[in-house]
Each structure stands twice: as C-alpha cells, then as structure tokens.
Design an enzyme around this catalytic site. Structure first.
Site, PDB file in Angstrom:
ATOM      1  N   GLU A  98       0.817  -1.213   0.000  1.00 12.26           N
ATOM      2  CA  GLU A  98       0.000   0.000   0.000  1.00 12.26           C
ATOM      3  C   GLU A  98       0.856   1.272   0.000  1.00 12.26           C
ATOM      4  OE1 GLU A  98      -2.318  -2.854  -0.254  1.00 12.26           O
ATOM      5  OE2 GLU A  98      -1.227  -2.932   1.641  1.00 12.26           O
ATOM      6  N   ASN A 182      -1.267  -8.188  -3.208  1.00 12.84           N
ATOM      7  CA  ASN A 182      -1.940  -7.387  -4.237  1.00 12.84           C
ATOM      8  C   ASN A 182      -0.962  -6.469  -4.961  1.00 12.84           C
ATOM      9  OD1 ASN A 182      -2.183  -6.105  -1.417  1.00 12.84           O
ATOM     10  ND2 ASN A 182      -2.415  -4.340  -2.758  1.00 12.84           N
ATOM     11  N   ASP A 224      -8.064  -6.044  -4.317  1.00 12.29           N
ATOM     12  CA  ASP A 224      -7.134  -6.194  -3.198  1.00 12.29           C
ATOM     13  C   ASP A 224      -7.241  -7.581  -2.577  1.00 12.29           C
ATOM     14  OD1 ASP A 224      -5.184  -5.454  -1.218  1.00 12.29           O
ATOM     15  OD2 ASP A 224      -6.817  -5.299   0.214  1.00 12.29           O
TER      16      ASP A 224
END
Length: 502
Positions: A98, A182, A224
């Site tokens: 992220e 992801n 995700d």
C-alpha cells in the site's frame, strides 16, 4: 512455568549456536515432539496439527483456566508470520504494497547475517529469480520477461506483490512455498495487464531462491485480494493416486489444491458460497484461459470513480492471514473465514515515496439477506467441498488448531475460545476471554499435562475501529463501518489465557 518458558527459549537459542548445518535437522526433530510448539504453524508443512490427545472430544467440555498473563498492551495481539529457518538460511518477507514497494522474499546466512539471495515478486528475470525455460506456470515455461511485459512501462518498480504471509517447506523436494500480495495501486485502471507476479504462489529452491514453478491466482487483481495466506502441505490420494499436495485458501474466496512438486492445478473452488466476483476457474487444460478465474463483469472495478456495489468477498477476503489447520486423522482442513461483501470505488492516485498508494474507497457489510460476517468451516481439499460450516456473528480472525484428540480450536472476535468436534463441527466448549481473539491457538504439554493457549487482544483489520478508536465508517479501508457493532461485544485488552483439564 517461567522456568519452562525460559528453558524453551534457551533451547531455541541453542539450535542456532550448534551451527547452521544442523539447524534444519534440529528444527525437524523438535517439531516432531508434540509436547512442544517450535514453529509459528507447528511444522514446516504449516498444518497446525498436534498429536497431543489428552484433551478429547469427550472431555474438552471440562477445560478450566490454568493460568493467565497480562501483556499490559491494549492493542491487537495478532498472529502477523515470523522468519523461517531453513537449513543454513533465515527467510523473511516484507509488507508495504500500500506504499508502492517492489516486494520480495530474502534469505540471510544463518551464521553471518549476510544476504544470500533476494527474490522480487515483479521485475526482470534476474530480479524475480526465474529461469525463462525451466520455471513453469501450469506446466509451461514462463518465458523471457514474464513479469515486466505484463506491466505498463516501469509500473512494476512500485508494483507491490508483498510477501508478509507464511512460508512452508518440503525437505524432500527442497522447495519453499509462499504467496505474493496485491499489486499497487488498488485502482486497476492505472496498471493495465496481468501484473505478474503479484497474487502468485511461488515454489522456490531455498538454497538459490530460483523458482521451480509459479501460479498466478488473480491476474490483474481489481479487489485487493492479497495472495499471502499460508500454503498447507499434505500427502493424500486423489483419484487413487498418491500426490504431494499444496492447499491454499486465498482471499479471493477460492480454495486451491495443487501438486506441490509440479505446480499442476488440481482443485479451484469457492469456499464461501457467496463469492460472486468470479463464476469459477477455467479448469480446461486445452483452453487458452486455463487456470484463470472467470470474472463476472458486473463485479469488475475497472471503471474509475464509479462505486461498484455488492462485491463478494470484501477486500479483506473470504479469509485473511489467520491460518487454517489440517488433520491427517480426518483428511479435512479447518478454515477461519470472513463472510463479508463490499462496495469499491477506485480513484486516481499519484505515487509519492513513503506515502499511502491505495487509490480506492471501501465500505463493508454482510452478504445480502444475511447478518453474520463469519463462518468456521471444514473443507475437503481433494474435492473442493465444504463438509460442515459453523456460523459466527463476526469474521473468524484467529488461527485454528487441530488435535489428535478429535478437537479443533479457534477464537472469535467477541473473545470466545471455542472447541468443536473435528468430524461434525458440533460445539463442545467455549470460554469468554477478556478481549477479542485475533491470535492463533496453540497447544503444548508440560509436567504430563496438555495445555491450550491463546492470546486475546482485539485489533487487526477487522477490529481496527475498536482498537484505534476510529468512528468514520470508511476508515480502516471500510472495516470501521462493517464491524462497528463489535464494540458492543468486547473491549480492548491484552492477555494470554492458558487452559487445561482439572
């Protein structure tokens, strides 16, 4: 008990002191002693199974608290994986998808701490440690530039695919197994292509890091669906043939069984009936889309600045990192699951080093027409079928434990330690601990008595609202709103609770 814990720690240090050449043999020997629990998942196969059987389905209802220990910390007490010692190396992954990290697994020399090898999830062949000819994907060579040709420009350099999950190891095949997470960003329209090798199961040689085979579960992930959950190794028969198997319960809601030697895909099936983003995986070996999930267009999130509604599962998946267990006695897997759907709105985001690189807003809720957000299930990995399922009000966010006594243990977000019959799922015992459970149940024997131990301390993604005092429903990437009711059932805490028979 303090002396016992001290002895255990000293013994672990002694393993490293004896020399790298013996570390692997010593760990295997120690893991075969059911009185101890020397690895995060019990053994290299990640089975979370104990041969201890003093506690049985007949007497587990008599369990009592033997002792407790307060940690003094009011934050999530989560089972987050640990470095894995394999032969003369220590292996560890990283997080940071992220934040636009190019993620990797690294092996360090056990004696010196020097880096032995590093394998990235995406990038040029020499960085991801694949051989274009010898490394296979569903039986075929991956080919040259198998990763970078599936990314636009240099997007792979901030491509995510992190490796913060569990590592398993087969000493006979000399292969390690793990999953990548992801791709970055969560906005799929900003990263066209399959984004290899994010969302991938890797089988690598622990000595060199070279990949023997790979399998990408969710090409061009739009939801995700991190692929980092544990790989559980078993030896079972499929179609009358003995197979070395790998079973993986992915956040995308599909339970996979592969031949762990060759990477052949044997089973890919939904382990939550509400999964709707895909109609299933193409299992036709002659098809050009063999092994790929069939995406239902209604639940694609490809359109930017559009709120895509009713996608199941939510981004936290039908199962997150909380590890499942396997019992060789029943041949079943015991899986803590999430039963949650979401609305997902992607938006354009720019990459800035050190800053969040997400690009999506989420809301989470139970599937339409239902109120519970979790199930604890028994799964047949040979057929891809649910054998039994127990409803839970909230997601089951703790790791499971299977035992030779015919009992399976797990914890709930409300704070209950529960014991169920391994064959039927019938509840045999429950005890309310001071806080929600997101840790992993373990067992050991001391002084001739079997103990069950569990950390309680609510937190994690599902419990972030309560743990961090957040109230905005969209905070915690949608988890705060989805689990807002949790504060009515438990409170902050931090305690180790240990159980035994009277």
């Amino acid at each position: 008990m303090r002396n016992f814990l001290l002895t255990t720690c000293v013994g672990a240090v002694a393993v490293f002191a004896t020399g790298a050449a013996h570390a692997n043999d010593d760990l295997i020997k120690m893991s075969q002693n059911p009185k101890d629990w020397v690895m995060p998942t019990g053994n290299y196969a990640n089975q979370r199974y104990s041969q201890l059987k003093q506690i049985t389905a007949q007497n587990v209802g008599k369990l009592q608290v033997a002792w407790t220990f307060s940690t003094g910390v009011l934050r999530g007490h989560e089972g987050t994986s640990a470095p894995m010692v394999i032969k003369d190396k220590v292996l560890v992954g990283i997080s940071g998808g992220e934040f636009g990290v190019q993620c990797h697994v690294t092996a360090y020399d056990l004696k010196t701490g020097q880096r032995a090898w590093r394998a990235y999830s995406e990038g040029p062949d020499d960085q991801i440690l694949v051989d274009p000819v010898k490394t296979t994907d569903l039986g075929k060579p991956v080919g040259k530039d198998s990763s970078i040709k599936t990314w636009q420009g240099d997007q792979w350099k901030i491509g995510g695919g992190c490796t913060w999950g569990w590592i398993s190891y087969d000493p006979q095949l000399n292969l390690i197994y793990y999953g990548s997470g992801n791709p970055s960003t969560w906005n799929p329209s900003q990263r066209p292509g399959d984004n290899k090798w994010s969302m991938t199961i890797f089988a690598r040689n622990p000595d060199t890091g070279m990949a023997k085979w790979v399998y990408q579960m969710t090409p061009h992930d739009e939801w995700d669906f991190d692929g980092v959950n544990e790989m559980i190794l078993t030896d079972q028969q499929i179609g009358g043939q003995a197979r070395k198997l790998l079973t993986h319960f992915d956040r995308n809601g599909l339970g996979y069984t592969l031949d762990r030697d060759t990477g052949e895909l044997l089973v890919a099936a939904k382990f939550d009936p509400k999964v709707n983003w895909t109609s299933g995986v193409d299992m036709n070996k002659s098809s050009p889309t063999y092994g790929r999930p069939k995406v239902v267009p209604e639940y694609s999130t490809e359109k930017q600045d559009v709120n895509h509604k009713g996608i199941c599962p939510a981004a936290l998946g039908s199962k997150d990192e909380q590890p499942a267990a396997y019992s060789p006695d029943t041949g079943l897997f015991y899986v803590p699951t999430n039963h949650v759907c979401m609305d997902y709105e992607p938006f354009r985001v720019s990459y800035t080093a050190g800053q969040p690189y997400v690009g999506a807003t989420l809301s989470m809720y139970p599937p339409p027409g239902e109120s519970h957000m979790g199930n604890f299930i028994a799964w047949d990995g040979k057929t891809g079928k649910i054998v039994w399922s127990v409803k839970e009000q909230f997601s089951v966010w703790s790791g499971a434990l299977a035992t030779a006594g015919g009992v399976v243990f797990y914890g709930t977000l409300e704070g209950y330690l529960k014991a169920v019959d391994a064959k039927t799922g019938k509840e045999l015992y429950k005890f309310k601990t001071p806080s929600g459970i997101i840790g992993n149940v373990t067992t050991y024997e001391h002084g001739g008595k079997q103990y069950i131990a569990i950390l309680s301390g609510v937190g994690g993604w599902a419990g972030i609202g309560l743990a961090a005092g957040l109230t905005d429903p969209t905070a915690g990437l949608g988890a705060v709103g989805g689990y807002a009711a949790l504060r009515n059932y438990t409170s902050l805490g931090g305690q180790l609770t240990v159980f035994a028979l009277p």
